[in-house]
Scaffold this active site. Sequence first.
Site: not given
Ligand code: 26V
Length: 814
Positions: A358, A549, A555, A657, A661
């Site tokens: 993800h 978000k 973002k 997502t 929506k």
């Molecule tokens: C994001 C980041 C970004 C910056 C650095 C560290 C870090 C650590 C964890 C995350 C979140 C990862 C898990 C997550 O929620 N991903 C999201 O998953 C959604 C469903 O697939 C997707 O629509 C989103 O784009 C995605 O950020």
Amino acid sequence: MPLRLTPSSANISTNIQAAITQHLLNTVGVNPADATPNDLMLAVSHVARQQLSQRWVETQTREAAAKARRVVYLSMEFLMGRTLSNALGALELRGAAAEGLTQFAQTLENVADREPDAALGNGGLGRLAACFLDSMATVGLPSFGYGIRYEYGMFAQDIQNGAQMEYPDPWLENGTPWEFPRADISYPVHFGGWVEHVNGSPIWRHAGEVAAKAYDMVVPGHGTEKVSTLRLWKAVAPAHIDLNAFNTGDYARAASLKNEYENISWVLYPNDSTPAGRELRLKQEYFFVSASVQDLVARHLREHPSLDNLAEHVAIHLNDTHPAIGVAELMRVLCDEHAMPWDKAWKICGNTFSYTNHTLMPEALETWPVGLMQHVLPRHLEIIFRINKEFLDLAATHRPGDNAFLARLSLIDEQGERRVRMAHLSIVGSHKVNGVSALHSELLVQTIFSDFASIWPDRFTNMTNGVTPRRWLAQANPGLSGLLDSTLGSGWRLDLDQLQKLKAKKDDAAFQKSFMAVKRANKVRLAEAIARSTGIQVSPDSLFDVQVKRIHEYKRQLLNVLHVVTRYQAILANPHADWVPRTVIFAGKAASSYVTAKSIIRLIHDVGTVVNNDPRIGDKLKLVFMPNYGVSVAETIMPGADLSEQISTAGTEASGTGNMKLALNGALTIGTDDGANIEIRQNVGDDNIFIFGLKTPEVQALKQSGYQPMRYYENTPALKAVLDAIAGGQFSPDEPGRYRALVDTLLWGGDHYLLLADYASYVATQAQVDDLYRQPAAWCAKAITNVAGMGVFSSDRTIREYAQQIWHMAPDAL
Ligand code: 26V
């Protein structure tokens, strides 16, 4: 046999009134004449619960009799939100319940609002899991979601003097009518100790044990009586532990021992910025995975004589790497507990597991120190080492002598403190690995997983995300749903492609009028919610510009703020121009330790205070931040949005997502060429979306050529004026240096997410948004076209793709 309510009952609302009264008396324990909205929420919930319970029993009986192949969805997070309204929708009782409540002088909306959100997740990943359960039930896929029954969910956000404050979320403090405690379903989960090898057989001499107790939530399908199960595990100290201490009269020690065990399911880790490298988190991961594997193995052995055919009957899906230890756990169970030979077990494992990634952010990839793993899960570490050895032997045949290749692939990162790479374990242990949008899946094989893709090109695939139209359209937007029903019939709920037929109506004046009336009513509702939560009055006649978000640098909420300040300065410079009135709406939580994200929240508030109170601005520009963003807040925001901000740096947002929506509810997108925005553009057409900024290859090229943010600052007067105003304290006169560091991340810190490079393009595109908004009929036609093009973003489509291409299951086979 309890009363069975079916939509065909002639006098269903009389029945439901009687049922509510019965539950007030028998279950809630109040006099119906004195029932509060909360009492009514409980009573109506129990009416629905009874029906769900019957559906659950029927579904389980049918699946067990058929020895059905099932999907097991392992996820640390399920962001379910509220249940009542969705349950009534699935049972086709919403109208009857609303009518039944009139007897108590209450609206269904007011009653449903009493339910706390089940916020067992951080953001996109957790909400996706919830949408998937809805779709799995609806398309008729025998399925279990497995997770943790956190006592405290996602923290509640409050704003004090513009700053985020975090409070615990005790969502279970008054109990919940929606869970079914399964007192008989409990498994021991072991930790620590050492491994002894007796005659070549490993024996795990564990040091601690905790019981995992099952609590089920029934997830109803829509348009079907089938349901899915969300089974959440609660950690309970084993009875013998506290008994010993109690017997010796040492109550304090008994209590502290009990806490030590039970804190495993105490709280959701609220961190989506960096993985929490904490022992408790690793224990959470193993705890729920071990209980789930024991549960699925027990179910299999009830239906089959051995585990030899496990892979034919269960597909285990890893929602990100959080449950990746499941690969080692299944190997342990098969080999150590069921005496299966390693190679045979490994084949079963590979055929059983699949994994979704993800995020591309390298810093987000989970790793665990080898020392910690040794301490908490010594036998699993041995298994991981063996998996790694066999994998590296295979990899070496692909590129003989290339040690750098092997070091990159290894499940163990040997640089510095040795660490286990959970993504590598997930890839090696799975037969399919997918990203969540076309771009993201492409980037996975080009970047972080390229070495694996060179060995196993066919293992990698794409499954573009989706959202459930039941919650995000039918439930959240009754106005638009009613209009769709009268225009297209009600079939879109189960076949979202039917929205396509709206295209023919996009220029139809009568339809446009109805469509705009719905949007306007939703904006009034949103404006009321804004007034309630912030005290700020906004005009429903202004353009509602929405970015909701998690708060993250990638973002680029800050880019949005730069535009707001640009507009503020432009209005002041040219007050009599024909400005399109705008209300810019933000909502989202920042991880509590993420200093920059919290600073962005503060800046939004500070800019809002100045702009909203400047008499020269009036209604031309308003800036609001709605606190405590979550599923229920989103259900109010999505229907009232005109413009959807999806402005991540190209190549950073895996999918998104919220973008789906918002467009589904008739917002136009202003966005970058990123994640699922690209597929939204393909489905609504280039003319119906505002795409701006650098594309992924341009981002990569600019970074490689040596990006110099200062050049943009110096050569773009409007940008310079904005940054100078923020850095100079114009929005924080009480503390002029408050945003110096934030601005410095852009000017001197490398501007990692290229805000300055995309600024001019963003601001110019915002002007195009204004131009279009001045032409209501043209805007409306594009909004209708957006709704019409969103069929493909139903999570039903996504789940059917997973079923067919990854899980090898036929929906509705039973
Ligand atoms: C994001 C980041 C970004 C910056 C650095 C560290 C870090 C650590 C964890 C995350 C979140 C990862 C898990 C997550 O929620 N991903 C999201 O998953 C959604 C469903 O697939 C997707 O629509 C989103 O784009 C995605 O950020």
